[in-house]
Motif scaffolding. Structure first.
Motif, PDB file in Angstrom:
ATOM      1  N   LEU A  55      -0.222  20.987   9.985  1.00  0.00           N
ATOM      2  CA  LEU A  55       0.506  20.464   8.962  1.00  0.00           C
ATOM      3  C   LEU A  55       1.580  20.132   9.299  1.00  0.00           C
ATOM      4  N   GLN A  56       2.051  18.991   8.336  1.00  0.00           N
ATOM      5  CA  GLN A  56       3.114  18.541   8.028  1.00  0.00           C
ATOM      6  C   GLN A  56       3.447  17.853   7.050  1.00  0.00           C
ATOM      7  N   ILE A  57       4.718  19.499   6.760  1.00  0.00           N
ATOM      8  CA  ILE A  57       5.191  18.585   5.257  1.00  0.00           C
ATOM      9  C   ILE A  57       6.811  19.588   5.682  1.00  0.00           C
ATOM     10  N   THR A  65      -2.455  27.710  11.548  1.00  0.00           N
ATOM     11  CA  THR A  65      -2.474  25.771  11.398  1.00  0.00           C
ATOM     12  C   THR A  65      -1.018  25.384  12.042  1.00  0.00           C
ATOM     13  N   ALA A  66      -0.550  24.514  12.546  1.00  0.00           N
ATOM     14  CA  ALA A  66       0.877  24.550  13.061  1.00  0.00           C
ATOM     15  C   ALA A  66       1.090  23.858  11.647  1.00  0.00           C
ATOM     16  N   VAL A  67       3.356  23.887  11.940  1.00  0.00           N
ATOM     17  CA  VAL A  67       3.583  23.539  10.680  1.00  0.00           C
ATOM     18  C   VAL A  67       4.967  22.610  11.574  1.00  0.00           C
ATOM     19  N   ILE A  68       4.783  21.310  11.242  1.00  0.00           N
ATOM     20  CA  ILE A  68       6.028  20.259  11.604  1.00  0.00           C
ATOM     21  C   ILE A  68       6.472  20.445  10.715  1.00  0.00           C
ATOM     22  N   VAL A  69       7.953  20.566  10.201  1.00  0.00           N
ATOM     23  CA  VAL A  69       9.035  20.557   9.184  1.00  0.00           C
ATOM     24  C   VAL A  69       9.641  19.075   8.613  1.00  0.00           C
ATOM     25  N   ASN A  70       8.874  18.500   7.920  1.00  0.00           N
ATOM     26  CA  ASN A  70      10.301  17.099   7.774  1.00  0.00           C
ATOM     27  C   ASN A  70      10.842  17.052   6.687  1.00  0.00           C
ATOM     28  N   ARG A  71      11.942  16.085   6.662  1.00  0.00           N
ATOM     29  CA  ARG A  71      13.097  16.424   5.387  1.00  0.00           C
ATOM     30  C   ARG A  71      13.372  17.730   5.373  1.00  0.00           C
ATOM     31  N   PRO A  72      14.230  18.151   6.727  1.00  0.00           N
ATOM     32  CA  PRO A  72      14.824  19.439   6.965  1.00  0.00           C
ATOM     33  C   PRO A  72      16.386  19.482   6.632  1.00  0.00           C
TER      34      PRO A  72
END
Length: 306
Positions: A194-196, A218-225
């Motif tokens: 999940l990218q969020i 579910t692995a998490v990729i963080v956008n807009r950090p």
């Protein structure tokens, strides 16, 4: 790979040098870049990656391409691997693919991109085009961008994964208004990633999505950090607090990123830049101590009080 242990003073000195771009590659390699495991495979990836939204959309701009080249070169030299793009990002995929090939670093990158169109056939064409631009025969991660025609594309991605054309499948979004729909897909337990969006300025993902991602492995990729720069605007002219050194932070960017990375459900954050100094600064957030729960709350209180 093993790493020597340093005193806090030596660690902070080396971190400051890396951030300033004054550290040699040998010294930089002495600073371990933290990695986390993808829950469904056990593969480890570095906790700080590189986003290409706007920053790598520079085809035809010689200055921009040179900057992107320097940024990617520094990123790899300092241990970075995860790079995220999308066909929505203009020329970013092609610029990334060309630079990776020219620098000879393709086999050192872990590349993610997205499908961003409607219809099965259009999706197939777009994904094939993305892989050609990125110059890869097999992609690490393909994501459905902002859930556009998600059900249809996820069927295709499942087939591509089984056939070995992609390694992982995911979905992305960037706005809390879509979280209910995002949650529905994550709850199935079928996604690898999940990218969020998640940051000190946008904390809503921690309420339900991050716990659900942990529950479903579910692995998490963080956008807009950095919330598209809003966090930097909030601290402009403000000195870095003395307590930042306690968690190994030499900049506000490192404070913002370490706050994110201290959340155990997060696998990787992908700040976007084509500034080589910013690349080094961001990657330094993946080295050394992380804030504990009390330190995270202190960071939150400090930012909320500005």
């Amino acid at each position: 790979m093993t790493h020597r242990l340093f005193s806090r003073r030596e660690w902070l000195k080396r971190t400051a040098l890396a951030t300033a771009g004054l550290m040699t590659n040998a010294h930089a390699a002495d600073l371990p870049l933290a990695a986390r495991r993808i829950p469904k495979s056990g593969e480890a990836i570095p906790v700080v990656g590189l986003g290409t939204w706007q920053t790598f959309d520079v085809a035809g701009n010689a200055t921009g391409v040179a900057e992107a080249r320097d940024a990617l070169s520094r990123f790899v030299a300092l241990g970075g691997r995860v790079v995220d793009s999308s066909p929505m990002y203009g020329s970013s995929e092609a610029v990334l693919g060309d630079l990776a090939a020219n620098l000879g670093v393709q086999d050192r990158l872990w590349i993610a991109t997205k499908v961003w169109t409607t219809g099965r056939e259009a999706g197939l064409r777009q994904m094939a085009d993305s892989m050609a631009k990125l110059r890869v025969a097999r992609l690490d991660l393909m994501q459905v961008h902002n859930l556009v025609d998600a059900d249809r594309h996820l069927e295709t991605l499942a087939q591509w994964k089984q056939a070995g054309r992609i390694r992982y499948v995911g979905i992305t979004h960037y706005h809390a208004g879509a979280y209910a729909e995002v949650e529905r897909y994550v709850a199935r337990g079928e996604l690898d990633f999940l990218q969020i969006n998640y940051s000190l300025a946008e904390r809503d993902a921690a309420k339900r999505l991050l716990p659900l991602a942990a529950e479903t492995r579910t692995a998490v990729i963080v956008n807009r950090p950095f919330a598209e720069g809003a966090l930097f605007a909030s601290v402009r002219g403000k000195p870095l607090p003395a307590w930042a050194a306690e968690i190994g932070c030499a900049s506000w960017a490192q404070v913002f990123l370490k706050w994110i990375l201290a959340e155990p459900a997060v696998t990787c954050a992908i700040p976007g830049t084509r500034n080589a100094r910013h690349v080094a600064d961001n990657l330094a957030a993946g080295r050394g101590p992380m804030p504990d729960a009390a330190a995270r709350k202190r960071i939150e209180a400090h930012l909320d009080g500005l």
